[in-house]
Design a protein around this motif. Structure first.
Motif, PDB file in Angstrom:
ATOM      1  N   LEU A  90       0.811  -1.212   0.000  1.00 39.35           N
ATOM      2  CA  LEU A  90       0.000   0.000   0.000  1.00 39.35           C
ATOM      3  C   LEU A  90       0.848   1.268   0.000  1.00 39.35           C
ATOM      4  O   LEU A  90       0.510   2.246  -0.668  1.00 39.35           O
ATOM      5  N   ILE A  91       1.976   1.260   0.723  1.00 39.72           N
ATOM      6  CA  ILE A  91       2.798   2.469   0.777  1.00 39.72           C
ATOM      7  C   ILE A  91       3.354   2.810  -0.603  1.00 39.72           C
ATOM      8  O   ILE A  91       3.478   3.990  -0.958  1.00 39.72           O
ATOM      9  N   SER A  92       3.653   1.807  -1.406  1.00 40.50           N
ATOM     10  CA  SER A  92       4.175   2.073  -2.746  1.00 40.50           C
ATOM     11  C   SER A  92       3.093   2.651  -3.651  1.00 40.50           C
ATOM     12  O   SER A  92       3.355   3.551  -4.454  1.00 40.50           O
ATOM     13  N   LEU A  93       1.862   2.133  -3.528  1.00 40.92           N
ATOM     14  CA  LEU A  93       0.757   2.697  -4.304  1.00 40.92           C
ATOM     15  C   LEU A  93       0.524   4.153  -3.918  1.00 40.92           C
ATOM     16  O   LEU A  93       0.413   5.032  -4.783  1.00 40.92           O
ATOM     17  N   ALA A  94       0.457   4.414  -2.609  1.00 50.91           N
ATOM     18  CA  ALA A  94       0.214   5.788  -2.154  1.00 50.91           C
ATOM     19  C   ALA A  94       1.337   6.723  -2.582  1.00 50.91           C
ATOM     20  O   ALA A  94       1.093   7.871  -2.968  1.00 50.91           O
ATOM     21  N   SER A  95       2.571   6.234  -2.543  1.00 55.62           N
ATOM     22  CA  SER A  95       3.711   7.063  -2.938  1.00 55.62           C
ATOM     23  C   SER A  95       3.667   7.421  -4.415  1.00 55.62           C
ATOM     24  O   SER A  95       4.202   8.456  -4.820  1.00 55.62           O
ATOM     25  N   ALA A  96       3.021   6.589  -5.218  1.00 58.36           N
ATOM     26  CA  ALA A  96       2.903   6.865  -6.649  1.00 58.36           C
ATOM     27  C   ALA A  96       1.694   7.748  -6.960  1.00 58.36           C
ATOM     28  O   ALA A  96       1.763   8.608  -7.842  1.00 58.36           O
ATOM     29  N   VAL A  97       0.597   7.563  -6.221  1.00 57.85           N
ATOM     30  CA  VAL A  97      -0.641   8.292  -6.517  1.00 57.85           C
ATOM     31  C   VAL A  97      -0.614   9.719  -5.966  1.00 57.85           C
ATOM     32  O   VAL A  97      -1.018  10.673  -6.647  1.00 57.85           O
ATOM     33  N   GLU A  98      -0.130   9.882  -4.748  1.00 59.22           N
ATOM     34  CA  GLU A  98      -0.221  11.181  -4.082  1.00 59.22           C
ATOM     35  C   GLU A  98       0.481  12.316  -4.831  1.00 59.22           C
ATOM     36  O   GLU A  98      -0.026  13.439  -4.871  1.00 59.22           O
ATOM     37  N   PRO A  99       1.644  12.091  -5.459  1.00 60.05           N
ATOM     38  CA  PRO A  99       2.238  13.187  -6.246  1.00 60.05           C
ATOM     39  C   PRO A  99       1.342  13.637  -7.404  1.00 60.05           C
ATOM     40  O   PRO A  99       1.340  14.821  -7.762  1.00 60.05           O
ATOM     41  N   LEU A 100       0.564  12.722  -7.970  1.00 60.32           N
ATOM     42  CA  LEU A 100      -0.351  13.091  -9.049  1.00 60.32           C
ATOM     43  C   LEU A 100      -1.462  13.992  -8.517  1.00 60.32           C
ATOM     44  O   LEU A 100      -1.826  14.999  -9.139  1.00 60.32           O
ATOM     45  N   ARG A 101      -2.009  13.607  -7.364  1.00 67.24           N
ATOM     46  CA  ARG A 101      -3.056  14.428  -6.748  1.00 67.24           C
ATOM     47  C   ARG A 101      -2.535  15.826  -6.456  1.00 67.24           C
ATOM     48  O   ARG A 101      -3.197  16.837  -6.759  1.00 67.24           O
ATOM     49  N   MET A 102      -1.336  15.908  -5.884  1.00 73.55           N
ATOM     50  CA  MET A 102      -0.795  17.202  -5.508  1.00 73.55           C
ATOM     51  C   MET A 102      -0.400  18.022  -6.739  1.00 73.55           C
ATOM     52  O   MET A 102      -0.485  19.259  -6.721  1.00 73.55           O
ATOM     53  N   ALA A 103      -0.007  17.358  -7.821  1.00 79.43           N
ATOM     54  CA  ALA A 103       0.289  18.079  -9.064  1.00 79.43           C
ATOM     55  C   ALA A 103      -0.961  18.794  -9.566  1.00 79.43           C
ATOM     56  O   ALA A 103      -0.902  19.958  -9.995  1.00 79.43           O
ATOM     57  N   ASN A 104      -2.096  18.116  -9.501  1.00 75.14           N
ATOM     58  CA  ASN A 104      -3.361  18.748  -9.892  1.00 75.14           C
ATOM     59  C   ASN A 104      -3.701  19.913  -8.966  1.00 75.14           C
ATOM     60  O   ASN A 104      -4.107  20.992  -9.406  1.00 75.14           O
TER      61      ASN A 104
END
Length: 365
Positions: free
Chosen positions: A28-42
């Motif tokens: 789960l930590i790897s998924l979150a580490s990949a998704v969260e930068p996308l959210r913050m980029a938006n």
């Protein structure tokens, strides 16, 4: 974990759509580490730069390795239009990759999509033959088994690897570094730096940063003397210990010491010791404001010219250029040697030679 609408659509560029394929027992930590930068980029850009969708084999919920269950947005075969696919792996990856995964990933490759993986997800791409001839990264626990199973893939110990249209990373927080690097390429370094600041992420690591592969994992448990020698080396970088002294402390001969290093680490003890000191020097140059003279001194080099010569020979660039490349990056606090290292404490104390708090753990490649 579907994305909600965030910000206005950019006028001249469609949002990039990324599918995260979740395998059983993914991390789960790897998924979150990949998704969260996308959210913050938006969020920071005020535009919908990225969309993301979670996928599973059949659209049914899947459990992460920590037991938390994720309900996906779609099955693989009902996925929305995608520009890229990232495979999220985790525990027991060999049994998590199914024939249907392999076929679907091969289809994505034929359709020209970018393919990636986090943690142990690279195993799925390699099993599909999609990493043949590509540099790729994977969590260190899976490193040896992948190298044996997929000799045509160029598997490295790097935190992440970007090779043409293949983007792979190791586990933990390494996917964040990879995604920040890609965001920086696509939308500018300022945005990537802003995301890093929002996550209180002190330094964006790059493709030249490597995982620290525990020596026990490389050697197994049957070489305690070699592990103790390396720990002594790591604890005494400022004033390197003579090899005869090292051999004496673990009660072997100098000749036995050299044989151990050649057999298990494929280099001489002096070469390995020099590598540890140079890697430590690189950390200090990239992560602190210490002068090059100070770095040379704390890494056991008697003169700056000698340090510069060794550094250039090992890394291909002089220390001054390494430092110049880090301008504008945030500095981080360096951590002391972990307590779990099994070292003869009296030997370390005797050999530290009053280094005090200047002794740190090194990164091994």
């Amino acid at each position: 974990m579907s994305q909600s609408s965030q910000g206005a659509q950019p006028q001249n560029r469609a949002a990039q759509s990324i599918g995260f394929l979740l395998l059983d027992n993914f991390t789960l930590i790897s998924l979150a580490s990949a998704v969260e930068p996308l959210r913050m980029a938006n969020q920071l850009s005020g535009k919908e730069l990225y969309r993301w969708h979670t996928l599973t084999l059949d659209g049914q919920p899947v459990s992460a390795s920590d037991g938390l269950q994720i309900t996906p947005d779609a099955s693989m075969h009902n996925a929305p239009a995608l520009d890229a696919v990232i495979v999220c792996g985790g525990v027991d990856i060999q049994h998590s990759v199914k024939r249907e995964h392999v076929s679907w990933l091969q289809l994505q490759a034929r359709q020209g999509r970018q393919l990636g993986a986090v943690c142990t997800g690279s195993w799925a791409l390699a099993k599909a033959g999609l990493l043949d001839g590509y540099d790729c990264s994977v969590h260190w626990e899976c490193l040896a088994s992948m190298q044996e199973a997929f000799p045509r893939a160029a598997i490295t110990t790097r935190l992440f690897s970007i090779d043409r249209n293949r983007n792979t990373s190791s586990g933990g927080t390494a996917p964040m570094d990879m995604m920040l690097h890609l965001i920086g390429q696509q939308h500018g370094r300022e945005l990537a730096a802003g995301i890093s600041e929002m996550f209180i992420y002190e330094r964006i690591r790059n493709e030249q940063d490597h995982q620290r592969v525990p020596l026990k994992h490389m050697l197994g448990s049957n070489q305690p003397k070699l592990q103790e020698i390396v720990a002594l080396m790591e604890a005494n970088l400022e004033e390197p210990i003579d090899l005869d002294e090292l051999a004496c402390f673990v009660d072997i001969s100098r000749r036995q010491l050299e044989r151990l290093f050649q057999k298990y680490l494929h280099c001489s003890p002096s070469r390995y010791y020099l590598k540890l000191r140079l890697i430590r020097a690189r950390q200090l140059l990239k992560q602190t404001s210490m002068s090059i003279i100070e770095v040379a001194s704390v890494c056991g080099f008697v003169s700056t010219p000698h340090f510069s010569k060794c550094y250039r020979e090992y890394f291909g660039i002089p220390p001054r250029d390494e430092r110049a490349g880090q301008q504008g990056h945030n500095l981080v606090v360096l951590l002391p040697i972990p307590e779990q290292q099994q070292v003869n404490s009296s030997a370390v104390l005797a050999l530290s030679r009053a280094q005090g708090e200047s002794t740190f753990a090194s990164v091994r490649i």
